[in-house]
Design a protein around this motif. Structure first.
Motif, PDB file in Angstrom:
ATOM      1  N   HIS A  32      -1.858   9.802  11.197  1.00 12.81           N
ATOM      2  CA  HIS A  32      -0.611   9.335  10.505  1.00 12.81           C
ATOM      3  C   HIS A  32       0.070   9.409   9.511  1.00 12.81           C
ATOM      4  CE1 HIS A  32      -1.981   6.233  14.987  1.00 12.81           C
ATOM      5  NE2 HIS A  32      -1.520   8.286  14.543  1.00 12.81           N
ATOM      6  N   SER A  33      -0.471   8.828   8.788  1.00 17.42           N
ATOM      7  CA  SER A  33       0.111   9.426   7.688  1.00 17.42           C
ATOM      8  C   SER A  33      -0.682   9.791   6.366  1.00 17.42           C
ATOM      9  CB  SER A  33       0.688   7.967   6.853  1.00 17.42           C
ATOM     10  OG  SER A  33       1.335   7.921   5.883  1.00 17.42           O
ATOM     11  N   SER A  34       0.069  10.186   5.233  1.00 18.68           N
ATOM     12  CA  SER A  34      -1.055  10.805   4.034  1.00 18.68           C
ATOM     13  C   SER A  34      -0.129  11.062   3.211  1.00 18.68           C
ATOM     14  CB  SER A  34      -2.347  12.375   4.520  1.00 18.68           C
ATOM     15  OG  SER A  34      -2.500  12.353   5.211  1.00 18.68           O
ATOM     16  N   VAL A  35      -1.337  10.245   1.978  1.00 16.29           N
ATOM     17  CA  VAL A  35      -0.209  10.373   0.195  1.00 16.29           C
ATOM     18  C   VAL A  35      -1.885  10.624   0.049  1.00 16.29           C
ATOM     19  CG1 VAL A  35       0.344   8.738  -1.313  1.00 16.29           C
ATOM     20  CG2 VAL A  35       1.153   8.611   1.282  1.00 16.29           C
ATOM     21  N   LYS A  36      -0.696  11.320  -1.603  1.00 19.26           N
ATOM     22  CA  LYS A  36      -2.424  11.470  -2.760  1.00 19.26           C
ATOM     23  C   LYS A  36      -1.472  11.187  -3.938  1.00 19.26           C
ATOM     24  CE  LYS A  36      -4.221  15.512  -5.128  1.00 19.26           C
ATOM     25  NZ  LYS A  36      -4.726  16.882  -4.600  1.00 19.26           N
ATOM     26  N   LYS A  37      -2.512  10.788  -4.461  1.00 18.22           N
ATOM     27  CA  LYS A  37      -1.240   9.787  -5.551  1.00 18.22           C
ATOM     28  C   LYS A  37      -2.778  10.305  -6.536  1.00 18.22           C
ATOM     29  CE  LYS A  37      -0.080   6.005  -7.115  1.00 18.22           C
ATOM     30  NZ  LYS A  37       1.329   6.093  -7.113  1.00 18.22           N
ATOM     31  N   ARG A  38      -2.021  11.129  -8.262  1.00 19.96           N
ATOM     32  CA  ARG A  38      -2.815  11.006  -9.446  1.00 19.96           C
ATOM     33  C   ARG A  38      -2.330   9.670 -10.461  1.00 19.96           C
ATOM     34  NH1 ARG A  38      -1.434  13.433 -14.263  1.00 19.96           N
ATOM     35  NH2 ARG A  38      -3.124  15.068 -14.959  1.00 19.96           N
ATOM     36  N   SER A  39      -3.540  10.011 -11.071  1.00 18.42           N
ATOM     37  CA  SER A  39      -3.410   9.097 -12.508  1.00 18.42           C
ATOM     38  C   SER A  39      -2.766   9.590 -13.918  1.00 18.42           C
ATOM     39  CB  SER A  39      -4.871   7.798 -12.834  1.00 18.42           C
ATOM     40  OG  SER A  39      -3.926   7.291 -14.342  1.00 18.42           O
ATOM     41  N   PRO A  40      -2.201   9.721 -14.267  1.00 18.01           N
ATOM     42  CA  PRO A  40      -1.916  11.041 -15.089  1.00 18.01           C
ATOM     43  C   PRO A  40      -2.219  10.445 -16.088  1.00 18.01           C
ATOM     44  CG  PRO A  40      -0.077   9.173 -14.924  1.00 18.01           C
ATOM     45  CD  PRO A  40      -0.348   9.080 -14.163  1.00 18.01           C
ATOM     46  N   CYS A  42      -5.576   9.527 -17.154  1.00 18.35           N
ATOM     47  CA  CYS A  42      -6.818   9.815 -16.710  1.00 18.35           C
ATOM     48  C   CYS A  42      -6.985  11.107 -16.072  1.00 18.35           C
ATOM     49  CB  CYS A  42      -7.632   8.967 -16.399  1.00 18.35           C
ATOM     50  SG  CYS A  42      -7.940   8.565 -15.047  1.00 18.35           S
ATOM     51  N   GLY A  43      -6.036  11.535 -15.053  1.00 16.93           N
ATOM     52  CA  GLY A  43      -6.723  12.507 -13.986  1.00 16.93           C
ATOM     53  C   GLY A  43      -7.241  12.131 -12.825  1.00 16.93           C
ATOM     54  N   SER A  44      -7.461  10.815 -12.450  1.00 12.07           N
ATOM     55  CA  SER A  44      -8.069  10.852 -11.539  1.00 12.07           C
ATOM     56  C   SER A  44      -7.151  10.851 -10.426  1.00 12.07           C
ATOM     57  CB  SER A  44      -8.226   9.382 -11.299  1.00 12.07           C
ATOM     58  OG  SER A  44      -9.387   9.042 -12.187  1.00 12.07           O
ATOM     59  N   THR A  45      -7.680  11.582  -8.798  1.00 13.06           N
ATOM     60  CA  THR A  45      -6.507  10.947  -7.726  1.00 13.06           C
ATOM     61  C   THR A  45      -7.484  10.883  -6.772  1.00 13.06           C
ATOM     62  OG1 THR A  45      -7.963  12.996  -7.355  1.00 13.06           O
ATOM     63  CG2 THR A  45      -5.306  13.502  -8.943  1.00 13.06           C
ATOM     64  N   ALA A  66     -12.056  10.056  -8.891  1.00 14.03           N
ATOM     65  CA  ALA A  66     -12.288   9.009  -9.491  1.00 14.03           C
ATOM     66  C   ALA A  66     -13.264   8.925 -10.607  1.00 14.03           C
ATOM     67  CB  ALA A  66     -11.260   8.042  -9.222  1.00 14.03           C
ATOM     68  N   CYS A  67     -12.808   8.191 -11.468  1.00 14.14           N
ATOM     69  CA  CYS A  67     -13.667   7.735 -13.146  1.00 14.14           C
ATOM     70  C   CYS A  67     -14.719   6.213 -11.434  1.00 14.14           C
ATOM     71  CB  CYS A  67     -13.028   7.119 -13.754  1.00 14.14           C
ATOM     72  SG  CYS A  67     -12.165   5.773 -13.029  1.00 14.14           S
ATOM     73  N   ALA A  68     -15.831   5.875 -12.396  1.00 18.31           N
ATOM     74  CA  ALA A  68     -16.408   4.781 -11.990  1.00 18.31           C
ATOM     75  C   ALA A  68     -15.790   3.260 -11.101  1.00 18.31           C
ATOM     76  CB  ALA A  68     -17.322   4.641 -12.437  1.00 18.31           C
ATOM     77  N   LEU A  69     -14.109   3.152 -11.637  1.00 18.63           N
ATOM     78  CA  LEU A  69     -13.549   2.280 -11.800  1.00 18.63           C
ATOM     79  C   LEU A  69     -12.436   2.298 -10.670  1.00 18.63           C
ATOM     80  CD1 LEU A  69     -12.362   0.622 -15.286  1.00 18.63           C
ATOM     81  CD2 LEU A  69     -13.758  -0.099 -13.554  1.00 18.63           C
ATOM     82  N   GLY A  70     -12.339   4.056 -10.794  1.00 19.52           N
ATOM     83  CA  GLY A  70     -11.363   3.831 -10.089  1.00 19.52           C
ATOM     84  C   GLY A  70     -12.222   4.434  -7.924  1.00 19.52           C
ATOM     85  N   GLN A  71     -13.238   4.352  -8.330  1.00 20.83           N
ATOM     86  CA  GLN A  71     -14.552   5.003  -7.235  1.00 20.83           C
ATOM     87  C   GLN A  71     -14.851   3.504  -6.443  1.00 20.83           C
ATOM     88  OE1 GLN A  71     -17.642   7.399  -7.991  1.00 20.83           O
ATOM     89  NE2 GLN A  71     -16.178   8.706  -8.804  1.00 20.83           N
ATOM     90  N   ALA A  72     -14.841   2.406  -7.374  1.00 17.32           N
ATOM     91  CA  ALA A  72     -15.266   1.199  -7.323  1.00 17.32           C
ATOM     92  C   ALA A  72     -13.655   0.257  -6.875  1.00 17.32           C
ATOM     93  CB  ALA A  72     -15.396   0.173  -8.789  1.00 17.32           C
ATOM     94  N   ASN A 125      -5.269   0.703 -19.531  1.00 11.51           N
ATOM     95  CA  ASN A 125      -5.692   2.145 -19.742  1.00 11.51           C
ATOM     96  C   ASN A 125      -6.577   2.928 -18.775  1.00 11.51           C
ATOM     97  OD1 ASN A 125      -7.643   1.198 -21.535  1.00 11.51           O
ATOM     98  ND2 ASN A 125      -7.481   3.404 -22.398  1.00 11.51           N
ATOM     99  N   ARG A 126      -7.078   1.491 -17.683  1.00 13.06           N
ATOM    100  CA  ARG A 126      -8.109   1.792 -17.063  1.00 13.06           C
ATOM    101  C   ARG A 126      -7.207   1.230 -15.850  1.00 13.06           C
ATOM    102  NH1 ARG A 126     -10.669   3.826 -20.623  1.00 13.06           N
ATOM    103  NH2 ARG A 126     -12.657   3.600 -20.756  1.00 13.06           N
ATOM    104  N   HIS A 127      -5.850   0.680 -15.528  1.00  9.72           N
ATOM    105  CA  HIS A 127      -5.324  -0.277 -14.648  1.00  9.72           C
ATOM    106  C   HIS A 127      -5.166   0.762 -13.551  1.00  9.72           C
ATOM    107  CE1 HIS A 127      -3.577  -4.097 -16.872  1.00  9.72           C
ATOM    108  NE2 HIS A 127      -5.308  -3.396 -16.518  1.00  9.72           N
ATOM    109  N   ALA A 128      -4.765   2.149 -14.013  1.00 11.21           N
ATOM    110  CA  ALA A 128      -3.464   2.838 -13.160  1.00 11.21           C
ATOM    111  C   ALA A 128      -4.935   3.540 -12.237  1.00 11.21           C
ATOM    112  CB  ALA A 128      -3.119   4.177 -13.546  1.00 11.21           C
ATOM    113  N   SER A 129      -5.995   3.948 -12.720  1.00 10.22           N
ATOM    114  CA  SER A 129      -7.303   4.197 -12.064  1.00 10.22           C
ATOM    115  C   SER A 129      -7.781   3.066 -11.045  1.00 10.22           C
ATOM    116  CB  SER A 129      -7.858   4.336 -13.354  1.00 10.22           C
ATOM    117  OG  SER A 129      -9.468   5.263 -12.158  1.00 10.22           O
TER     118      SER A 129
END
Length: 147
Positions: A32-40, A42-45, A66-72, A125-129
Protein backbone atom coordinates in the motif's frame (compact mmCIF):
# COMPACT_ATOMS: atom_id res chain seq x y z
CA UNK A 1 42.20 2.69 23.10
CA UNK A 2 39.28 3.15 25.49
CA UNK A 3 37.10 4.56 22.69
CA UNK A 4 37.91 1.57 20.54
CA UNK A 5 37.01 -0.82 23.37
CA UNK A 6 33.71 1.00 23.88
CA UNK A 7 32.94 0.76 20.17
CA UNK A 8 33.64 -2.97 20.24
CA UNK A 9 31.20 -3.29 23.17
CA UNK A 10 28.58 -1.46 21.10
CA UNK A 11 28.64 -4.32 18.62
CA UNK A 12 27.49 -6.78 21.25
CA UNK A 13 26.60 -10.39 20.61
CA UNK A 14 22.90 -9.47 20.73
CA UNK A 15 23.36 -6.77 18.06
CA UNK A 16 25.13 -9.27 15.83
CA UNK A 17 22.43 -11.92 16.43
CA UNK A 18 19.70 -9.47 15.46
CA UNK A 19 21.64 -8.35 12.38
CA UNK A 20 22.07 -11.93 11.22
CA UNK A 21 18.34 -12.75 11.38
CA UNK A 22 16.18 -9.92 10.03
CA UNK A 23 12.47 -10.81 9.96
CA UNK A 24 10.43 -9.77 6.93
CA UNK A 25 13.56 -9.08 4.89
CA UNK A 26 11.83 -9.27 1.52
CA UNK A 27 9.93 -6.60 -0.37
CA UNK A 28 6.15 -6.95 -0.66
CA UNK A 29 4.76 -7.57 -4.14
CA UNK A 30 1.78 -5.21 -3.75
CA UNK A 31 2.41 -2.76 -0.91
CA UNK A 32 0.00 0.00 0.00
CA UNK A 33 3.00 2.26 0.66
CA UNK A 34 6.78 2.15 0.15
CA UNK A 35 9.62 4.39 1.31
CA UNK A 36 13.35 4.21 0.73
CA UNK A 37 15.61 6.02 3.19
CA UNK A 38 19.35 6.53 3.06
CA UNK A 39 21.72 7.61 5.79
CA UNK A 40 23.96 10.25 4.18
CA UNK A 41 26.74 9.71 6.70
CA UNK A 42 27.33 6.00 6.14
CA UNK A 43 25.35 5.25 2.97
CA UNK A 44 23.11 2.65 4.61
CA UNK A 45 19.74 2.25 2.91
CA UNK A 46 16.44 0.67 3.89
CA UNK A 47 13.39 0.27 1.71
CA UNK A 48 10.17 -0.44 3.59
CA UNK A 49 6.90 -1.75 2.16
CA UNK A 50 3.72 -2.03 4.16
CA UNK A 51 0.10 -2.96 3.89
CA UNK A 52 -2.55 -1.68 6.28
CA UNK A 53 -5.98 -3.04 7.13
CA UNK A 54 -8.36 -1.87 9.85
CA UNK A 55 -5.91 0.85 10.93
CA UNK A 56 -3.18 -1.69 11.65
CA UNK A 57 -0.09 -2.77 9.75
CA UNK A 58 -1.13 -6.08 8.25
CA UNK A 59 2.02 -6.90 6.28
CA UNK A 60 5.54 -5.54 6.15
CA UNK A 61 8.64 -6.12 4.08
CA UNK A 62 12.02 -4.48 3.94
CA UNK A 63 15.21 -4.47 1.93
CA UNK A 64 18.10 -3.60 4.24
CA UNK A 65 21.54 -2.57 3.04
CA UNK A 66 23.04 -1.29 6.25
CA UNK A 67 25.73 -1.79 8.85
CA UNK A 68 25.21 -4.24 11.70
CA UNK A 69 23.49 -1.58 13.81
CA UNK A 70 21.06 -0.68 11.03
CA UNK A 71 20.41 -4.35 10.38
CA UNK A 72 19.79 -5.02 14.06
CA UNK A 73 17.32 -2.13 14.27
CA UNK A 74 15.56 -3.40 11.13
CA UNK A 75 15.36 -6.79 12.83
CA UNK A 76 13.58 -5.30 15.84
CA UNK A 77 11.17 -3.42 13.57
CA UNK A 78 10.51 -6.45 11.36
CA UNK A 79 9.76 -8.60 14.37
CA UNK A 80 7.44 -6.11 16.07
CA UNK A 81 5.62 -4.02 13.47
CA UNK A 82 2.87 -6.30 12.13
CA UNK A 83 -0.32 -5.69 14.07
CA UNK A 84 0.77 -2.24 15.26
CA UNK A 85 -1.16 0.95 14.71
CA UNK A 86 0.36 4.08 13.19
CA UNK A 87 0.42 5.59 16.66
CA UNK A 88 2.44 2.68 18.06
CA UNK A 89 5.00 2.94 15.25
CA UNK A 90 5.35 6.70 15.70
CA UNK A 91 5.69 6.30 19.46
CA UNK A 92 8.38 3.63 18.95
CA UNK A 93 10.30 5.96 16.62
CA UNK A 94 10.07 8.83 19.10
CA UNK A 95 11.09 6.60 22.01
CA UNK A 96 14.08 5.25 20.05
CA UNK A 97 15.17 8.80 19.22
CA UNK A 98 14.94 9.71 22.92
CA UNK A 99 16.86 6.58 23.92
CA UNK A 100 19.63 7.48 21.47
CA UNK A 101 19.73 11.03 22.86
CA UNK A 102 20.42 9.55 26.29
CA UNK A 103 17.03 9.30 28.00
CA UNK A 104 17.76 5.72 29.02
CA UNK A 105 14.07 4.86 28.67
CA UNK A 106 13.39 1.62 26.83
CA UNK A 107 10.63 1.82 24.19
CA UNK A 108 7.28 0.25 24.98
CA UNK A 109 6.34 -3.27 23.86
CA UNK A 110 6.46 -4.63 21.27
CA UNK A 111 9.56 -2.48 20.54
CA UNK A 112 11.41 -3.17 23.78
CA UNK A 113 14.08 -4.89 21.68
CA UNK A 114 15.43 -1.40 20.95
CA UNK A 115 16.94 -1.62 24.45
CA UNK A 116 19.99 -3.16 22.82
CA UNK A 117 20.85 0.32 21.51
CA UNK A 118 21.28 1.93 24.95
CA UNK A 119 25.10 1.97 24.53
CA UNK A 120 24.73 3.69 21.14
CA UNK A 121 23.71 7.01 22.68
CA UNK A 122 27.41 7.92 22.88
CA UNK A 123 27.88 7.37 19.12
CA UNK A 124 25.86 10.08 17.36
CA UNK A 125 27.37 9.14 14.01
CA UNK A 126 25.58 5.76 14.30
CA UNK A 127 22.10 7.12 15.15
CA UNK A 128 20.92 7.70 11.56
CA UNK A 129 21.59 4.09 10.60
CA UNK A 130 19.83 2.78 13.71
CA UNK A 131 16.78 4.94 12.97
CA UNK A 132 16.48 4.08 9.26
CA UNK A 133 13.94 1.25 9.40
CA UNK A 134 11.56 2.78 11.94
CA UNK A 135 11.76 6.20 10.27
CA UNK A 136 11.07 4.68 6.83
CA UNK A 137 8.13 2.82 8.35
CA UNK A 138 6.68 6.01 9.82
CA UNK A 139 7.16 7.84 6.52
CA UNK A 140 5.36 5.01 4.68
CA UNK A 141 2.49 5.25 7.17
CA UNK A 142 2.37 9.03 6.73
CA UNK A 143 2.33 8.71 2.94
CA UNK A 144 -0.53 6.23 3.15
CA UNK A 145 -2.53 8.43 5.53
CA UNK A 146 -2.01 11.49 3.30
CA UNK A 147 -2.77 9.74 0.01
Amino acid sequence: MSGETDLIKLYSGRILELAADIPRAERLSEPHSSVKKRSPLCGSTVTVDLRCENSKISDFGQDVKACALGQAAASVVGGAIVGCSAEQAIKARDQLRALLKGSGVVPDAPFEGFEVFLPASAYKNRHASILLSIEATCEAIDALQNA
